[in-house]
Motif scaffolding. Structure first.
Motif, short mmCIF file in Angstrom:
data_model
loop_
_atom_site.label_atom_id
_atom_site.label_comp_id
_atom_site.label_asym_id
_atom_site.label_seq_id
_atom_site.Cartn_x
_atom_site.Cartn_y
_atom_site.Cartn_z
N ARG A 45 45.69 40.77 29.68
CA ARG A 45 47.10 41.15 29.81
C ARG A 45 46.53 40.77 32.25
O ARG A 45 46.54 41.11 32.92
CB ARG A 45 48.24 40.75 30.28
N ARG A 46 46.69 42.91 31.89
CA ARG A 46 46.52 43.42 33.21
C ARG A 46 45.06 42.77 33.63
O ARG A 46 45.46 42.89 34.90
CB ARG A 46 46.87 44.77 32.86
N ASP A 47 43.93 43.11 32.87
CA ASP A 47 43.20 43.63 33.24
C ASP A 47 42.29 42.03 33.60
O ASP A 47 41.24 41.90 34.99
CB ASP A 47 41.91 43.84 32.35
N PHE A 48 43.16 41.26 32.51
CA PHE A 48 42.38 40.00 33.33
C PHE A 48 43.36 38.86 34.59
O PHE A 48 42.53 38.39 35.52
CB PHE A 48 42.59 39.28 31.93
N ASN A 49 44.12 39.32 34.75
CA ASN A 49 44.48 39.18 35.94
C ASN A 49 44.19 39.69 37.33
O ASN A 49 43.90 39.30 38.18
CB ASN A 49 46.22 39.57 36.16
N ARG A 50 43.50 41.11 37.14
CA ARG A 50 42.87 42.19 38.14
C ARG A 50 41.17 41.45 37.86
O ARG A 50 41.05 40.37 39.84
CB ARG A 50 42.62 42.95 38.02
N HIS A 52 40.62 38.55 37.38
CA HIS A 52 40.09 36.88 37.68
C HIS A 52 40.43 36.48 39.22
O HIS A 52 40.15 35.57 39.85
CB HIS A 52 42.07 35.63 36.92
N GLN A 53 41.27 37.98 39.97
CA GLN A 53 41.23 37.62 41.53
C GLN A 53 40.58 37.93 42.06
O GLN A 53 39.75 36.83 42.82
CB GLN A 53 42.76 39.05 42.02
N SER A 192 44.13 34.53 23.18
CA SER A 192 44.19 34.76 24.53
C SER A 192 42.28 35.26 25.12
O SER A 192 42.35 34.90 26.20
CB SER A 192 44.94 36.48 24.96
N ALA A 196 40.90 33.61 27.53
CA ALA A 196 40.25 33.74 28.77
C ALA A 196 38.82 33.84 29.18
O ALA A 196 38.33 33.35 30.21
CB ALA A 196 40.20 35.29 29.13
N LYS A 199 38.09 30.56 31.28
CA LYS A 199 38.90 30.06 32.34
C LYS A 199 37.95 30.70 33.30
O LYS A 199 38.31 30.15 34.63
CB LYS A 199 40.11 30.87 32.55
#
Length: 235
Positions: A45-50, A52-53, A192, A196, A199
């Motif tokens: 989850r942390r790596d995907f958010n990073r 994604h940004q 997930s 991902a 997305k």
């Protein structure tokens, strides 16, 4: 309580020990898998958010470097797609690459989880085997015993033999429940990954207005301009 458990274990005979070993191995596997999957869920989850940004800001080179440095399952999967994007390949090739990345990380997620179902079956079978051998020994002993003591001796021997079946089931049932829990947790992580991937693909397409790696089509001079449809909107 403790005395009752110790007496129950002692009266079960030899097969209580291998069942106990199977139970201990199952608990070790269950704890290790639960800790690993929980850590993977947070890391992914942390790596995907990073990522994604970074992709939203079109920092594709930085995102690719991040996937190589992170080493998490999520970064590995997205990294496969970004490598294809760096070679200016299309959306379909990028999607295939991320599917390949997902297949590459899935064995790590499913590793040793299936052992719990096998260990549960072994514990049950060991309990039944201990009961059958105990009953054989009980009937053999009763055959040579005093007739007045046969009923009492047989009842006591059968009670002892049944302890192994009870302990085998007491070990197998929790392991089956834990196996189901871990399997569900693994499936949630895999789902997930698929979400991902979609997305990221949509984000890459939205950023350029066309398929990644594809060249924009020239427009005829004087032709009426078409209004672009936002990504994700119905055609």
């Amino acid at each position: 309580m403790i005395d009752t458990a110790v007496r129950f274990f002692q009266e079960g005979g030899f097969f209580m020990f291998p069942i106990a070993v199977v139970l201990i191995i199952g608990l070790i596997v269950a704890i290790e898998r639960y800790v690993y999957l929980s850590a993977q869920k947070l890391t992914n989850r942390r790596d995907f958010n990073r990522l994604h940004q970074m992709i939203a800001k079109r920092d594709l080179k930085g995102a690719l470097n991040y996937t190589q440095e992170s080493g998490s399952a999520m970064s590995t999967m997205i990294g496969f797609g970004l490598q294809r994007l760096a070679r200016r390949q299309g959306r379909e090739e990028i999607e295939y690459a991320m599917e390949e990345g997902l297949l590459d990380v899935m064995p790590r997620l499913e590793k040793r989880t299936q052992y719990l179902a096998t260990l549960a079956n072994i514990a049950t079978l060991l309990g039944l085997l201990g009961t059958i051998i105990g009953l054989i020994a009980a009937f053999t002993a009763v055959a040579a015993a005093d007739p007045a003591q046969k009923a009492s001796l047989l009842s006591q021997s059968i009670s002892v033999a049944m302890n192994t079946t009870a302990f085998g089931l007491m070990s197998a049932i929790p392991m089956l429940l834990i196996h189901s829990l871990l399997q569900t947790k693994t499936n949630e992580i895999v789902d997930s990954f698929e979400m991902a991937g979609i997305k990221v693909l949509n984000l890459l397409s939205d950023g350029s207005g066309h398929k990644p790696g594809a060249q924009p089509q020239p427009q005829n001079v004087g032709a009426p301009a078409q209004v672009a449809t936002p990504a994700g909107s119905p055609a």
